[in-house]
Design an enzyme around this catalytic site. Structure first.
Site, PDB file in Angstrom:
ATOM      1  N   SER A 107       7.342  -2.702  -6.277  1.00 52.27           N
ATOM      2  CA  SER A 107       6.232  -3.659  -6.402  1.00 52.27           C
ATOM      3  C   SER A 107       7.083  -4.966  -6.735  1.00 52.27           C
ATOM      4  O   SER A 107       7.999  -5.244  -6.038  1.00 52.27           O
ATOM      5  CB  SER A 107       5.073  -3.319  -6.920  1.00 52.27           C
ATOM      6  OG  SER A 107       4.248  -4.380  -6.562  1.00 52.27           O
ATOM      7  N   HIS A 160      -0.096   0.952  -1.088  1.00 57.75           N
ATOM      8  CA  HIS A 160       0.730  -0.020  -1.944  1.00 57.75           C
ATOM      9  C   HIS A 160       0.800   0.925  -3.407  1.00 57.75           C
ATOM     10  O   HIS A 160      -0.387   1.246  -4.068  1.00 57.75           O
ATOM     11  CB  HIS A 160       0.057  -1.318  -2.188  1.00 57.75           C
ATOM     12  CG  HIS A 160       1.214  -2.277  -3.342  1.00 57.75           C
ATOM     13  ND1 HIS A 160       2.514  -2.646  -2.423  1.00 57.75           N
ATOM     14  CD2 HIS A 160       1.372  -2.501  -4.465  1.00 57.75           C
ATOM     15  CE1 HIS A 160       3.136  -3.223  -3.377  1.00 57.75           C
ATOM     16  NE2 HIS A 160       2.564  -3.411  -4.502  1.00 57.75           N
ATOM     17  N   ASP A 186      -0.410  -1.018   3.424  1.00 58.22           N
ATOM     18  CA  ASP A 186       0.093  -2.123   2.437  1.00 58.22           C
ATOM     19  C   ASP A 186       0.290  -3.303   3.246  1.00 58.22           C
ATOM     20  O   ASP A 186       0.897  -3.546   4.183  1.00 58.22           O
ATOM     21  CB  ASP A 186       1.462  -1.497   1.818  1.00 58.22           C
ATOM     22  CG  ASP A 186       1.617  -2.682   0.790  1.00 58.22           C
ATOM     23  OD1 ASP A 186       0.940  -3.710   0.589  1.00 58.22           O
ATOM     24  OD2 ASP A 186       3.036  -2.528   0.081  1.00 58.22           O
TER      25      ASP A 186
END
Length: 443
Positions: free
Chosen positions: A271, A405, A375
């Site tokens: 991320s 995600h 996502d």
């Protein structure tokens, strides 16, 4: 589509995260920033460092910078040991109780922030005696297997997570085993106590620290007692293979000295950690031979936290996607970027921004990008991979169907078959670049 359990968990996750981010914004310490900072939050679920090979991976925490909270957690897979060392470590483990409280670790807990505790951590920097730590210690003089090193940067929207969080600990253990690498999980400073570029600079600092460790390990091998290196008197002690400086502080981390091969270094970012990894990769390219013996041979970007001013199709269609949706992510960026620099086309946010500095894309290392079907950031990550491919950089994309995600790193999803498959897919690709023979099956 994601399961009902994932959908329900996502609703509560976003509500709690949004409340947390708004509280941080209202209490933002812009007026009096903390240069020491924090690398984990007091309310985080953390895992204790365990220096024995209880599940095939030993871990320890190292406070890297005496002036900040920057730390790393080392994950050493048991595959680095010789057969006799494995027998010794298992015998040693049977005679010791595993650690259950990270306060017993040789470094101060990472979430201490008071001035008195911070000063104590500065004074204790470098104390890594294995005798007091009570864990695995390499045998002096014994030839050990060298493993590649993977620098891992956790997610958490810049403001949460940590190298010692329970979820990150589980993920790094898995990666260390399936990739057969030493993982250095970086506990970079969090926002809003430390905004951009603190986290990025911390990533580069750990990369340089790794190079220093390799050079000091070489000094340990080549120097006799009381020799000078760069004006610092070194003494080679016959205690756990340590090199100490004139003040008695340990300079060489024995696990890395015995088992790490920094010439096969991989960056892995999760991320927002993907943004950090890409920045560190650029700085490694710029440094070139100055970084030796460290060489970044590849990077893995797992659903990177990329964004931009001009919305992509996924940013429009999936704006309210699971867990980190667009509105929540905007709050995270507001906490991370300084107010005067807030812009979704900031180089930290948009890897293809016109004002991106650094080396041309053709010089970037091979890059594997992992994206999830549900996502909202997926298109931006795919676009970056496509630009790398246009300049002949090996940059495949692995897209996972019905995934969200952080599907391979979020606490409740870590034990799913999809998360395990993702780790194995990463291992297959990475081993092309860390294998001594250039093939995943020859490593």
């Amino acid at each position: 589509m994601p399961s009902v359990a994932v959908k329900l968990y996502s609703v509560f996750f976003k509500l709690l995260l949004k409340h947390r981010l708004q509280n941080l914004i209202s209490a933002s310490p812009d007026a009096s920033p903390d240069p020491f900072g924090v690398s984990t939050r007091p309310d985080e679920s953390v895992a204790a460092a365990n220096p024995s090979f209880s599940d095939g991976v030993a871990t320890k925490d190292i406070h890297v910078d005496p002036m900040t909270s920057l730390a790393v957690r080392i994950f050493l897979p048991e595959s680095a040991l010789s057969p006799s060392e494995r027998d010794d470590s298992r015998s040693h483990h049977h005679h010791r109780q595993p650690r259950s409280d990270r306060r017993h670790s040789h470094v101060t807990p990472l979430n201490q922030t008071s001035p008195e505790r911070s000063e104590s951590r500065r004074r204790s920097y470098g104390c890594t005696s294995e005798e007091s730590y009570g864990g695995y210690a390499p045998s002096p003089g014994r030839s050990s297997r060298k493993l590649p090193v993977m620098l891992q940067f956790h997610g958490g929207g810049w403001v949460a997570g940590g190298c010692d969080s329970a979820a990150n600990d589980f993920f790094c253990r898995r990666i260390a085993k399936v990739c057969d690498v030493i993982v250095l999980a970086v506990g970079y400073r969090l926002a809003p106590e430390n905004r951009y570029p603190a986290a990025f600079e911390d990533g580069v600092k750990v990369l340089n620290w790794l190079g220093k460790q390799a050079n000091l390990a070489d000094c340990c091998k080549s120097l006799g007692n009381n020799r000078l290196v760069h004006g610092v008197e070194l003494k080679k002690l016959n205690v756990q293979g340590h090199v100490v400086d004139a003040f008695g502080a340990s300079m060489v981390e024995p696990w890395l000295a015995a088992h790490a091969d920094p010439s096969r270094c991989v960056l892995l970012g999760v991320s927002c950690g993907g943004n950090i990894a890409d920045y560190v990769a650029r700085k490694a390219v710029e440094a070139g031979k100055l970084l030796e013996p460290v060489k970044v041979v590849a990077q893995v970007l797992m659903y990177p936290f990329f964004t931009g001013n001009n919305p992509t199709q996924s940013e429009i269609k999936l704006a309210n996607s699971y867990f980190y949706d667009k509105s929540v992510s905007a709050l995270a960026w507001k906490l991370f970027l300084p107010e005067k620099e807030f812009d979704f086309d900031h180089p930290a946010a948009n890897p293809l921004a016109h004002n991106r500095s650094g080396p041309p894309l053709k010089l970037m290392p091979p890059t594997l990008t992992v994206v999830a079907e549900h996502d909202w950031m997926r298109d931006r990550a795919i676009a970056y991979a496509e630009e790398l491919r246009k300049v002949n950089v090996d940059s495949p994309v692995l897209e996972y169907k019905d995934a969200v995600h952080e599907f391979a790193t979020l606490d409740m999803l870590l034990k799913t078959p999809q998360a395990q498959a993702c780790a194995e897919d990463i291992a297959i690709w990475v081993k092309k670049y860390i294998s001594l023979r250039g093939h995943e099956f020859s490593y």
